[in-house]
Enzyme design. Structure first.
Site, short mmCIF file in Angstrom:
data_model
loop_
_atom_site.label_atom_id
_atom_site.label_comp_id
_atom_site.label_asym_id
_atom_site.label_seq_id
_atom_site.Cartn_x
_atom_site.Cartn_y
_atom_site.Cartn_z
N TYR A 1 13.64 -23.33 -7.59
CA TYR A 1 12.41 -24.49 -7.67
C TYR A 1 11.51 -23.99 -8.74
O TYR A 1 11.19 -22.76 -8.73
CB TYR A 1 12.12 -25.01 -6.40
N GLU A 2 11.00 -24.94 -9.39
CA GLU A 2 10.04 -24.80 -10.23
C GLU A 2 8.75 -23.87 -9.83
O GLU A 2 8.09 -23.57 -10.72
CB GLU A 2 9.64 -26.04 -10.92
N SER A 3 8.34 -24.20 -8.55
CA SER A 3 7.32 -23.40 -8.09
C SER A 3 7.38 -22.00 -7.73
O SER A 3 6.43 -21.39 -7.31
CB SER A 3 7.16 -24.18 -6.63
N GLY B 1 9.04 -28.19 -16.38
CA GLY B 1 9.36 -26.75 -16.97
C GLY B 1 11.07 -27.30 -17.79
O GLY B 1 11.76 -26.36 -17.96
#
Length: 274
Positions: free
Chosen positions: A71-73, A151
Site C-alpha cells: 500500500y502507498e502508506s 503515487g
C-alpha cells in the site's frame, strides 16, 4: 460460452462452479471478481483503496494465495483482519511483513522493479492507457475536481504492468482525448524522452468487458465481454475506434463460491461493496 486463451485473455479461475443469476450481482461485485482472477499468476501487487482492495483480498482467498500486497502508506505484505478504509488505516499495520518510510517504498520497492502489478483507478482513460484523475473539463474551470495523482505516476512508470478498474464505461470515461493527463503511460513518456520500467496499462476491467494490450506501441483492444454484452455495445460506449481482438471471448460470470467469499469473508460490512 467461449473464452479466449491467449496472453491477453481473462482468466477462467472458478468458472466451473455454479454462478448466481446476473440480476443478483452488483457492479462492484462483478468488477471485483473479474479483476481478482487476473491476479492468478502475479505475486506482488501495489493496491489502491476500493475495488483494487476487494480484488486483491479475494485473489488471496482463491487464485493467488501467495500474493503480497503493498500500500502507498508504506505497508508491505499486508494481512489486515478486515478491510482498510484508507491507506493509512491502522488495520493494515497489524500482521504486515514490513512498514517502510515513503523514500524506501518509492525509491527501493517501486523504482527497484519489485512490483508485478500496480492496481489503479481513473476517471478517464485513452486508447494508450494514459489516465486522468485530476479534473473533468477545463483545468481553470473544471466541472469536477478529482483527487489527483497520489503515487499513480510512480506506480505506472515502475510496475511491470498496470491493471485499471473502471466503474463506468462510456465515451466520457473512455475518451479519445483526456481532459488532463495525470498519469502518462509508457508511450507518452517515451515521446518525452523518458523510458519507464514497465509496460503500462495491460488490463482494463469494466462493467462491459475487458480491454487489454501487451505494452508500449499497442492500443487497448477489446478481448472479452460479459455475458449478454455485444461487441457493438462496447464500441458504442468507447470514445475512440476500438480495436477488437479476434475472437472476442466471454467472461465467465462470478460463481456462487466467489460471491460468498466476497460478501461474507472479504467485505461483510459492505465497506466497498455497493
Amino acid at each position: 460460452m467461449t473464452t479466449t486463451t491467449d496472453a491477453a485473455s481473462p482468466t477462467t479461475a472458478g468458472a466451473t462452479t455454479p454462478s448466481l443469476p446476473a440480476d443478483t450481482i452488483t457492479s462492484s461485485e462483478l468488477l471485483s471478481v473479474v479483476a481478482s482472477r487476473e491476479l492468478a499468476t502475479r505475486r506482488t501487487v501495489f493496491a489502491g483503496i476500493g475495488l483494487p482492495t476487494l480484488a486483491t483480498e479475494l485473489a488471496r482467498l482463491t487464485v493467488a494465495p501467495q500474493i503480497e500486497v503493498v500500500y502507498e502508506s508504506g505497508v508491505c505484505g499486508a494481512h489486515p483482519s478486515h478491510l482498510p478504509e484508507t491507506i493509512a488505516d491502522a488495520v493494515l499495520i497489524t500482521g504486515a511483513e514490513a512498514v517502510l518510510p515513503m523514500p524506501a517504498l518509492f525509491g527501493c520497492v517501486l523504482q527497484g522493479g519489485h512490483i508485478d502489478v500496480g492496481f489503479l483507478g481513473a476517471a478517464q482513460i485513452d486508447r494508450w492507457g494514459n489516465l486522468n484523475t485530476s479534473v473533468i473539463g477545463d483545468w481553470e474551470r473544471p466541472s469536477v475536481r478529482l483527487p489527483g495523482s497520489g503515487g499513480g505516476v510512480e506506480v505506472m512508470a515502475n510496475s511491470r504492468e498496470v491493471f485499471v478498474v473502471m466503474r463506468r464505461h462510456d465515451p466520457r470515461s473512455f475518451t479519445g482525448t483526456l481532459d488532463f493527463c495525470t498519469t502518462p503511460g509508457p508511450d507518452r513518456a517515451l515521446a518525452e524522452g523518458i523510458r519507464p520500467l514497465g509496460a503500462g496499462v495491460t488490463r482494463v476491467i469494466t462493467e462491459l468487458g475487458i480491454l487489454a494490450r501487451a505494452g508500449a506501441g499497442e492500443e487497448l483492444r477489446l478481448v472479452a465481454v460479459h455475458p449478454g454484452v455485444t461487441v457493438e455495445q462496447v464500441r458504442a460506449a468507447t470514445g475512440w475506434e476500438l480495436e477488437v481482438a479476434g475472437p472476442v471471448g466471454t467472461v465467465p460470470p462470478p460463481t456462487a463460491a466467489e460471491l460468498r467469499l466476497l460478501r461474507e469473508d472479504v467485505d461483510p460490512d459492505r465497506v466497498y461493496l455497493r
